[in-house]
Design an enzyme around this catalytic site. Structure first.
Site, short mmCIF file in Angstrom:
data_model
loop_
_atom_site.label_atom_id
_atom_site.label_comp_id
_atom_site.label_asym_id
_atom_site.label_seq_id
_atom_site.Cartn_x
_atom_site.Cartn_y
_atom_site.Cartn_z
N SER A 235 26.66 42.90 23.86
CA SER A 235 27.80 42.99 24.54
C SER A 235 28.71 42.62 25.78
O SER A 235 27.96 41.86 25.96
CB SER A 235 27.27 44.71 24.73
OG SER A 235 26.96 44.46 25.93
N ASP A 236 30.22 42.71 25.84
CA ASP A 236 30.52 42.49 26.87
C ASP A 236 29.93 43.06 27.92
O ASP A 236 29.17 44.03 27.25
CB ASP A 236 32.56 43.14 26.71
CG ASP A 236 32.90 41.57 27.49
OD1 ASP A 236 32.29 41.11 27.83
OD2 ASP A 236 33.90 41.49 27.03
N CYS A 237 30.20 42.42 29.22
CA CYS A 237 29.65 42.64 30.40
C CYS A 237 29.54 43.85 30.45
O CYS A 237 30.44 44.70 30.92
CB CYS A 237 29.55 42.55 31.32
SG CYS A 237 29.14 40.44 30.57
#
Length: 697
Positions: A235-237
């Site tokens: 996932s992106d952060c």
């Protein structure tokens, strides 16, 4: 070693809590099983980033301007070499911190569809084909040739349909028609998967109504289904938290984590994945999916020679002194010299320093290290600003250099105690007393970049318009007014296209340098002085005005980029001048091999580089033109070179609403030249394209 079998044996001995601890970017240690802690988060967009000294290459958008996949592949191999050297040195010291691993969250292969997007300079531009060939070259350079023994791990991001606005990315639903989804936003990701990229990162936003890190369409149906991706998904952060906090598609963190893992997300950048324990215990998540995610993550580490897998001594023996070495900076300088794009030259360039008693170097980016760097940058052991580069050459010719900041990068004044325009007078005085003026304007990654990373007081890293901020345009106009007939050269250091319409009409030369890296000032000065012949080509369209752009939040491609723009560009995609000139003839197409052959002749007086480009017009196509082949070449003055260009495999096809390729029967026209075949490109370059008709039954 059978990596999957070994991973399953480890997983079978782990508790649920231990397994879930592996699904966070800060993966925990499982001492009793010999599993050390590991931080998955590392960056290598244009050099190993955020972990101290490393070779700092030009920003991605600048390297894209070379149109040279082979050169970028060499750069990426250099980056992974330095990444290996750093990793093993840090391991000896017991340092398992962030930015110290072998899993690089690069490249960014999103399409730079709108020049206002702040993160566009992380990409390879606005064209899917160019992005594909450069993205694959970078991935290959990072990972190496052996899929079972990876030098490092690359990550194709951000999947998918992601390019701003930054301020809304945590809640925005990026919707587009099926044609644009499959023919613009997804092709480069598909190519990356088929080429063996080990990791894919999901975007923050929703696409077609679903969050990108919990999407049935993107993750299940397309990525792991249609394309057969078997690597790990990250996932992106803190994107998973957006499910319940901003997208409002789940009631809370437990449900958000369950959704992400069910759809195939293995690794969470952030800490919300700890809720997977509760998700399993409450029956909202099957523990077998946790096992599968950890299996993918362990397999990835084993491919790197970790977790008991056989080490590749070729990688583990890389010495620490390769970092920012002379050899690597030689490559860096080659890339840096190739990247800048000459947009205008009325004959004033190159400047003959021997004939100039003095030069005024003016502007907020003239002596700025920050303007060299771009974002996701490392730390170089040596920087050369434009001012320093000009001085290095001027010292050898006895030319005096006068510097004036001229104005702040984006504020009305440089001091709170001063009146507005407090540096203008100094700039004008320098101009009056010099024989030529070099005005260095633009942006830097403190105001153009990612939401959260930038200090942008305007639009969370995006641009509100295509104009230079603050008093920069006023400074340029006043310098030109005072200079009169003396040459005025504009150097634009930005990560994106600017509306330099006034400059196009009034200054003598314009050099677009993007964010040129640690040695950028040396290369820019060498180009201005004629020691290096400029060769860069625009990987994006330069528009005349913000008024030419559709609404920023509209993700349909109509009237966007060179492929669909209905107006006349200021400087078209693929355009870039040189100090010499090329002619293209003897063009032939071989149907069996889908190959173009041509002869390129340097008809000028100096050795020069050129990028021979092939565009296609297809029957019934929505695009104006479509890039399907490139060939960077270097030819001595007066000499010719035969060029062979293998066209994109889908040159005569498009993707339907399912993502399947279908043929376009009828008469296709291939245009071969030094840029697009449109009137503006031909007028600016002075080189017409050669057309070849191809009948497809």
């Amino acid at each position: 070693m059978d990596f999957k079998k070994k991973a399953r044996e480890l997983i079978a001995q782990m508790t649920l809590e231990e397994k879930v601890s592996q699904m966070l970017h800060r993966a925990g240690e499982v001492e009793r099983l010999g599993v050390p802690s590991y931080n998955w988060w590392n960056e290598a967009l244009h050099g190993v980033a955020r972990a101290g000294t490393a070779t700092m290459f030009p920003q991605a958008i600048a390297m894209a301007a070379t149109f040279d996949a082979e050169l970028l592949n060499t750069v990426a191999d250099c980056i992974s070499t330095e990444g290996r050297a750093k990793y093993h040195a840090f391991q000896i010291e017991g340092d398992h911190d962030i930015y110290k691993g072998l899993t690089f969250w690069s490249p960014n292969i999103n399409i730079f569809r709108d020049p206002r997007w702040g993160r566009g300079h992380e990409t390879y531009g606005e064209d899917p084909y160019l992005t594909t060939i450069l993205g694959l070259a970078f991935i290959d350079g990072i990972q190496g040739k052996d899929p079972k023994s990876l030098k490092a791990i690359a990550c194709a991001k951000h999947f998918a349909v992601h390019s701003g606005p930054e301020a809304d990315r945590h809640s925005f639903d990026a919707r587009c028609n099926e044609y644009d989804l499959w023919n613009t936003y997804l092709p480069q990701f598909e190519a990356a998967v088929h080429a063996g990229v080990e990791s894919v990162m999901g975007a923050y936003n929703r696409t077609q109504g679903e969050p990108c890190c919990g999407s049935t369409l993107l993750m299940e149906n397309i990525l792991r289904g249609k394309w057969g991706f078997d690597g790990h998904y990250v996932s992106d952060c803190w994107a998973i938290e957006d499910f319940h906090k901003n997208h409002k598609i789940t009631p809370g963190p437990v449900e958000s984590v369950a959704l992400a893992v069910q759809k195939g997300c293995d690794l969470c950048c952030g800490d919300v994945m700890v809720m997977a324990v509760e998700a399993v215990q409450s029956g909202k998540l099957d523990e077998k999916l946790v096992d599968l995610a950890v299996e993918r993550l362990f397999v990835a580490r084993m491919k790197l020679g970790l977790l008991g897998a056989k080490e590749n001594k070729k990688y583990t023996s890389i010495p620490y002194d390769v970092l920012d070495s002379d050899e690597h900076n030689k490559l860096n300088l080659e890339m840096t010299r190739r990247a800048p794009v000459l947009l205008k030259n009325d004959g004033a360039l190159p400047l003959d320093f021997k004939k100039l008693k003095s030069i005024a170097v003016i502007g907020p980016n003239a002596d700025s290290r920050r303007a060299l760097e771009g974002n996701y940058e490392g730390t170089s052991s040596r920087y050369v600003t434009v001012l320093e580069g000009i001085r290095d050459i001027a010292e050898k010719t006895g030319t005096k250099v006068m510097f004036a900041e001229g104005c702040h990068l984006y504020k009305e004044r440089t001091s709170n105690l001063s009146f507005n325009d407090n540096r203008i007078a100094e700039a004008l005085a320098a101009t009056r007393n010099a024989d030529a003026a070099i005005v260095v304007l633009g942006l830097d990654a403190d105001i153009e970049g990612e939401e959260g990373d930038t200090g942008n007081e305007f639009a969370s890293g995006d641009k509100l318009d295509l104009n230079f901020p603050g008093r920069q345009q006023y400074l340029l106009e006043k310098v030109k007014e005072v200079a009169g007939k003396k040459p005025v050269i504009l150097v634009s250091i930005t990560g994106s296209a600017m509306a330099v319409t006034w400059a196009d009409q009034h200054v003598n030369g314009i050099l677009q340098a993007f964010y040129p890296g640690a040695l950028g000032g040396q290369a820019i000065a060498e180009i201005i002085a004629g020691k290096v012949n400029p060769a860069g080509k625009l990987p994006v369209t330069f528009y005349k005005s913000t008024d030419d752009l559709p609404p920023f939040w509209d993700y349909n491609m109509e009237n966007r980029t060179y492929r669909y723009f209905k107006g006349e560009a200021l400087y078209p995609f693929g355009f870039g001048l040189s100090y010499t000139k090329f002619a293209v003839d003897a063009v032939k197409y071989d149907k069996k091999t889908k190959t173009i052959t041509a002869t390129a002749k340097n008809v000028g007086k100096v050795t020069g580089r050129e990028v021979i480009q092939v565009y296609i017009e297809s029957p019934g196509q929505k695009e104006n033109y479509r890039l399907v082949g490139v060939a960077p070449i270097q030819v001595p003055a007066g000499k010719s070179k035969k060029v062979k260009i293998k066209l994109a495999c889908d040159s005569f096809q498009r993707r339907d609403w399912k993502g399947d390729l279908f043929d376009l029967p009828g008469k296709h026209i291939l245009h071969v030249g030094v840029g697009q075949p449109d009137k503006r490109s031909v007028k600016l370059s002075g080189v017409p394209s050669v057309a070849v008709e191809v009948e497809l039954k």
